[in-house]
Write an enzyme that holds these catalytic residues in place. Structure first.
Site, short mmCIF file in Angstrom:
data_model
loop_
_atom_site.label_atom_id
_atom_site.label_comp_id
_atom_site.label_asym_id
_atom_site.label_seq_id
_atom_site.Cartn_x
_atom_site.Cartn_y
_atom_site.Cartn_z
N HIS A 19 0.85 -1.18 0.00
CA HIS A 19 0.00 0.00 0.00
C HIS A 19 0.89 1.24 0.00
CE1 HIS A 19 -2.68 2.98 2.06
NE2 HIS A 19 -3.55 2.44 1.22
N SER A 257 -8.10 6.24 3.43
CA SER A 257 -8.56 4.93 3.83
C SER A 257 -8.59 4.03 2.61
CB SER A 257 -9.96 5.07 4.45
OG SER A 257 -10.84 4.12 3.90
N LYS A 258 -8.40 2.74 2.85
CA LYS A 258 -8.39 1.82 1.72
C LYS A 258 -9.75 1.82 1.02
CE LYS A 258 -4.53 -0.73 3.38
NZ LYS A 258 -4.00 -1.72 4.29
N ARG A 259 -10.74 2.40 1.69
CA ARG A 259 -12.06 2.46 1.07
C ARG A 259 -12.24 3.69 0.17
NH1 ARG A 259 -12.97 0.27 6.12
NH2 ARG A 259 -12.97 2.36 6.97
N ASP A 260 -11.23 4.56 0.13
CA ASP A 260 -11.30 5.70 -0.81
C ASP A 260 -11.10 5.16 -2.22
OD1 ASP A 260 -11.66 7.92 0.81
OD2 ASP A 260 -9.52 8.07 1.29
#
Ligand code: GLU
Length: 479
Positions: A19, A257-260
């Site tokens: 990441h 956030s990884k959800r972006d």
């Protein structure tokens, strides 16, 4: 006293791919090692077996190497003195050290079940305390009580016994003096009942055994540091120096956030999209660090020479995708042509009709885009914008074609182009000049109707290049 050799590390869990945040931690540790002629170590925290992902370890390592963040020691290049480099391969060691703490009275067995702990938590929280702390009911168990629990089938975990009212302070490389009070930290588990160490315990053993001298990691670990310091103290080991880098925020100011989903966040995705490793390396340097002269484009050698940890920023770093695109475009422009061809041909080859054209032609086409591209894959859509005419026009595009002067411009251009024996850049330029003179119209009123009749869009590479790619016949047909 002899100066210790600087040793830093990046220690991911193989629970996912590399990441951008992890790459940044790795990068600053790497720069730190380079600055002080130290070693940069890649090791693995793989004790959370259920969450491990097949292949993630190798990908993490290879993505780092691709970025130019090259470990001196790793799972693939271990130094026997410090091996193993995976936590799963040294479980016995953690057990031995945990037992040592129990024997010295610094840690104790806890026989509480999950349900009992859950109940304890609910009760504490409902009585108004802010954060849960283990109530130490197993701290002074007698041998008989333990035996009774074991007979019930309970298997103990091991908790660290926090001293009372003890100040745990350290000098953080990024934020200066930081201190915590042990009273705010409950007795935490160091070995789970399944015999697996927790992160806070294993990381201390690893850092000690591997003679790690400095730890640069994300801010989310700040509250773990006093726990780790207490373990160092109990063992009588010298802790490394810690530095906690600020969080990365998205352009809206929220923690990345990884959800972006609108921000690409994995290094392998960037590689596939045709970002250059040097550009990402450069961009990551800016993520939480300011160059002394405010430079934004620099190479590895430059940052190796100038890196100064005291310039790591103390405020959140914004992940600015536009800046990343810009930096990448600068690196593409600066590539020498042969390197550029090697980089861009695989993308061109994604287009069936161009895959097998002759080499010179492919090079010509590639060069038309060298100064236009933000990333490699972009050439596919830019080329497709030309090769596949967009038929559905939007209102703005329609309005341009419906302008009174447009049909005339298009007809003139078509007629003049048709009469050329050889279509080259010079001749096409002449045609545009002639049309200007003959119609008295200016730039946009001439170029836009032609551009839209050719491709259906208002933007793109230079007009001559579009004509060149389409060829005379197809150009005339579209007009
Ligand atoms: N595996 C941990 C993480 O990736 C390492 C933390 C540390 O550097 O101590 O967050």
């Amino acid at each position: 006293m002899e100066e210790k050799k600087v040793r830093v590390r990046y220690a991911p869990s193989p629970t996912g791919y590399l990441h951008i945040g992890g790459a940044r931690s790795a990068l600053f540790n790497y720069l730190f090692a380079k600055k002080y002629n130290g070693d940069f170590v890649f090791r693995i925290e793989d004790t959370d077996i259920e969450r491990n992902i097949e292949g993630a370890e190798a990908e993490q390592l290879h993505d780092l190497i691709w970025l130019g963040i090259i470990p001196d020691e790793s799972t693939e290049k271990p130094n026997p003195k410090y091996a193993p480099y995976r936590q799963s391969e040294k479980l016995d060691l953690y057990r031995k050290y945990a037992q040592e703490l129990v024997d010295k009275g610094y840690a104790y067995e806890c026989y509480c079940t999950k349900e009992e702990l859950e109940e304890m938590k609910v009760q504490q929280l409902s009585s108004g305390v802010k954060s849960f702390k283990y109530d130490r009911r197993c701290l002074n168990l007698t041998e008989e009580e333990k035996e009774k629990y074991r007979k019930e089938g309970r298997v103990p975990s091991i908790r660290l016994k926090m001293p009372s009212n003890h100040v745990l302070k350290f000098h953080d490389l990024v934020r200066g003096d930081v201190s915590f009070n042990s009273d705010d930290i409950g007795d935490f588990v160091i070995m789970k009942s399944n015999g697996i160490p927790t992160y806070n315990f294993a990381v201390v053993v690893d850092d000690h055994i591997m003679e790690i001298t400095h730890v640069l990691r994300g801010e989310e670990h700040l509250s773990n540091t006093p726990k780790q310091l207490q373990i160092y103290e109990y063992f009588g080991w010298e802790p490394p120096q810690f530095g906690h880098m600020t969080i990365i925020i998205n352009p809206n100011g929220k923690k990345l956030s990884k959800r972006d989903l609108n921000i690409v966040q994995f290094v392998s995705q960037y590689r596939k999209l045709g970002y250059l490793p040097e550009a990402i390396f450069n961009f990551l340097c800016l993520l939480g660090y300011t160059d002394q002269d405010g430079k934004e484009i620099f190479d590895k050698e430059y940052i190796f020479k100038t890196f100064d940890p005291s310039r790591l920023s103390t405020s959140p770093s914004m992940f600015d995708n536009k800046k990343l695109l810009w930096i990448n475009s600068q690196y593409i422009k600066a590539m020498d042509n042969q390197k550029y061809f090697d980089f861009i041909f695989p993308f061109i080859d994604e287009i069936e009709s161009l895959k097998n054209i002759d080499l010179n032609r492919k090079q010509e086409i590639a060069l038309m885009f060298k100064n236009e591209l933000n990333y490699g894959e972009e050439i596919v859509s830019l080329l497709n914008d030309i090769l596949i005419k967009k038929e559905e026009l939007n209102d703005e595009e329609k309005a341009i074609l419906e302008k009174e002067t447009s049909p005339k411009v298009i007809a003139l251009f078509k007629q003049k182009l048709d009469s050329l024996d050889e279509v080259n850049e010079e001749e096409v330029k002449n045609i545009f000049n002639e049309i200007k003179k003959e119609t008295g119209l200016k730039g946009k009123d001439i170029y836009m109707p032609i551009r839209i009749s050719l491709t259906g869009v208002m933007h793109g590479i230079e007009m001559y290049n579009i004509i060149d790619i389409l060829g005379k016949e197809e150009t005339l047909k579209r007009l």
